[in-house]
Scaffold this motif. Structure first.
Motif, short mmCIF file in Angstrom:
data_model
loop_
_atom_site.label_atom_id
_atom_site.label_comp_id
_atom_site.label_asym_id
_atom_site.label_seq_id
_atom_site.Cartn_x
_atom_site.Cartn_y
_atom_site.Cartn_z
N THR A 51 -0.60 -0.04 -11.58
CA THR A 51 -1.46 -1.16 -11.18
C THR A 51 -1.05 -2.45 -11.86
OG1 THR A 51 -3.03 -0.53 -12.90
CG2 THR A 51 -3.43 0.33 -10.68
N ARG B 228 -6.15 7.53 -5.42
CA ARG B 228 -5.80 8.45 -4.33
C ARG B 228 -4.67 9.41 -4.73
NH1 ARG B 228 -4.66 4.79 0.80
NH2 ARG B 228 -4.69 6.78 1.93
N ILE C 152 0.67 -1.02 -7.17
CA ILE C 152 -0.32 -0.55 -6.21
C ILE C 152 -1.72 -0.93 -6.69
CG2 ILE C 152 1.11 1.38 -5.39
CD1 ILE C 152 -0.55 3.22 -7.19
N SER C 153 -2.67 -0.80 -5.81
CA SER C 153 -4.05 -1.12 -6.16
C SER C 153 -4.69 0.03 -6.96
CB SER C 153 -4.87 -1.37 -4.90
OG SER C 153 -4.98 -0.16 -4.15
N LYS D 7 -7.37 1.42 -6.15
CA LYS D 7 -7.82 2.38 -5.14
C LYS D 7 -6.71 3.37 -4.79
CE LYS D 7 -9.87 2.67 -0.52
NZ LYS D 7 -10.36 1.90 0.66
N ASP D 8 -5.50 2.84 -4.62
CA ASP D 8 -4.37 3.72 -4.31
C ASP D 8 -4.03 4.63 -5.49
OD1 ASP D 8 -3.94 3.03 -1.69
OD2 ASP D 8 -2.41 1.52 -2.11
N TYR E 24 4.68 4.37 -9.95
CA TYR E 24 3.59 3.59 -9.38
C TYR E 24 2.69 3.10 -10.52
CZ TYR E 24 4.90 6.33 -5.23
OH TYR E 24 5.59 6.94 -4.20
N SER F 142 0.84 -1.20 0.00
CA SER F 142 0.00 0.00 0.00
C SER F 142 0.87 1.25 0.00
CB SER F 142 -0.91 0.01 1.23
OG SER F 142 -1.81 -1.06 1.19
N ILE F 143 0.34 2.29 -0.60
CA ILE F 143 1.06 3.56 -0.64
C ILE F 143 0.91 4.25 0.71
CG2 ILE F 143 -0.88 4.92 -1.50
CD1 ILE F 143 1.18 6.22 -3.43
N THR F 144 1.96 4.90 1.19
CA THR F 144 1.94 5.50 2.52
C THR F 144 1.34 6.91 2.49
OG1 THR F 144 4.12 6.55 2.33
CG2 THR F 144 4.06 4.25 3.06
N LYS F 145 0.96 7.39 3.66
CA LYS F 145 0.41 8.73 3.77
C LYS F 145 1.43 9.79 3.35
CE LYS F 145 -3.02 7.79 7.40
NZ LYS F 145 -3.45 8.13 8.78
#
Length: 240
Positions: free
Chosen positions: A50, A68, A61-62, A64-65, A48, A2-5
């Motif tokens: 998918t 974002r 990454i997904s 969803k990410d 990044y 997952s990608i971080t904040k």
């Protein structure tokens, strides 16, 4: 993974000029555009995607990410971050295009593509001109930014020091079709609403214009990107 904040925060900050200048990074979206930059001299910072569609090292990454971190309403598979290169010295010969306070990202992106199409290697922009690493400019260039050298500088100072003939585009200028145009020189295009500023106008050697052929001749002016296409075609067409 997952990608971080913190990664999201960094990427989001690059949507603003201040963030890009502070981090010396910019964002490219979409497979085609990213490939153009990967095949150029630009240095990749992070990629990044998918799916594993690139030869370069990729953070998978997904969807969803991706949504974002993407600035697009419909994200396109990948988002890449590249390093902003150091500015190079301005070319002192050849045919150079200069922009005096062009503010619209779409116009700048189209003008960069036009430079690529007509073989203009160097684009000189006033400090007030929109940032070429603005995400909307990047999208509009469709990869042409990798082949056109862009320099932001004090345009007045640059023109004062140049030994090249300076052509300025004006409504009352002499028709670009009325005589021979040189292979070398500087072509200045002005702001969308106000045209070329008075401080730049005083440095122009020759005022040129695009004649209106319509019977009513009621159109006030052309879009700056459209005008650029016509002017570059006139200059380059003589030597094709």
């Amino acid at each position: 993974m997952s990608i971080t904040k913190n990664e999201i925060k960094l990427i989001k900050s690059l949507a603003q000029k201040k963030g890009r200048q502070q981090e010396r990074l910019f964002v490219v979206e979409g497979i085609k555009g990213i490939r153009e930059f990967l095949d150029s001299e630009f240095v990749l910072y992070q990629l990044y995607a998918t799916d594993a569609v690139f030869d370069a090292e990729t953070r998978l990454i997904s969807q969803k990410d991706l949504q974002r971190i993407s600035a697009l309403k419909t994200p396109n598979t990948a988002v890449a971050i590249f390093k902003i290169p150091n500015s190079k010295s301005v070319i002192k010969s050849s045919l150079v295009l200069a922009l005096d306070d062009v503010r619209d990202p779409g116009n700048l992106g189209t003008i960069i593509r036009l430079c690529d199409w007509f073989g203009i290697d160097h684009l000189v922009c006033s400090l007030e001109t929109v940032d070429c690493y603005n995400p909307k400019v990047i999208q509009a260039t469709m990869g042409s930014l990798t082949r056109v050298q862009i320099t932001y500088t004090d345009l007045e100072d640059y023109l004062e020091q140049s030994k090249l003939e300076i052509f300025g585009t004006f409504m009352e200028g002499n028709s670009i079709y009325s005589g021979a145009l040189p292979e070398e020189g500087i072509i200045v295009m002005g702001n969308e609403a106000n045209g070329i500023s008075s401080k730049i106008e005083r440095l122009v050697n020759k005022k040129i214009g695009i004649p209106r052929f319509g019977n009513l001749k009621a159109t006030e002016s052309l879009n700056v990107a459209t005008a650029t296409a016509i002017v570059l075609s006139a200059f380059k067409g003589q030597y094709y």
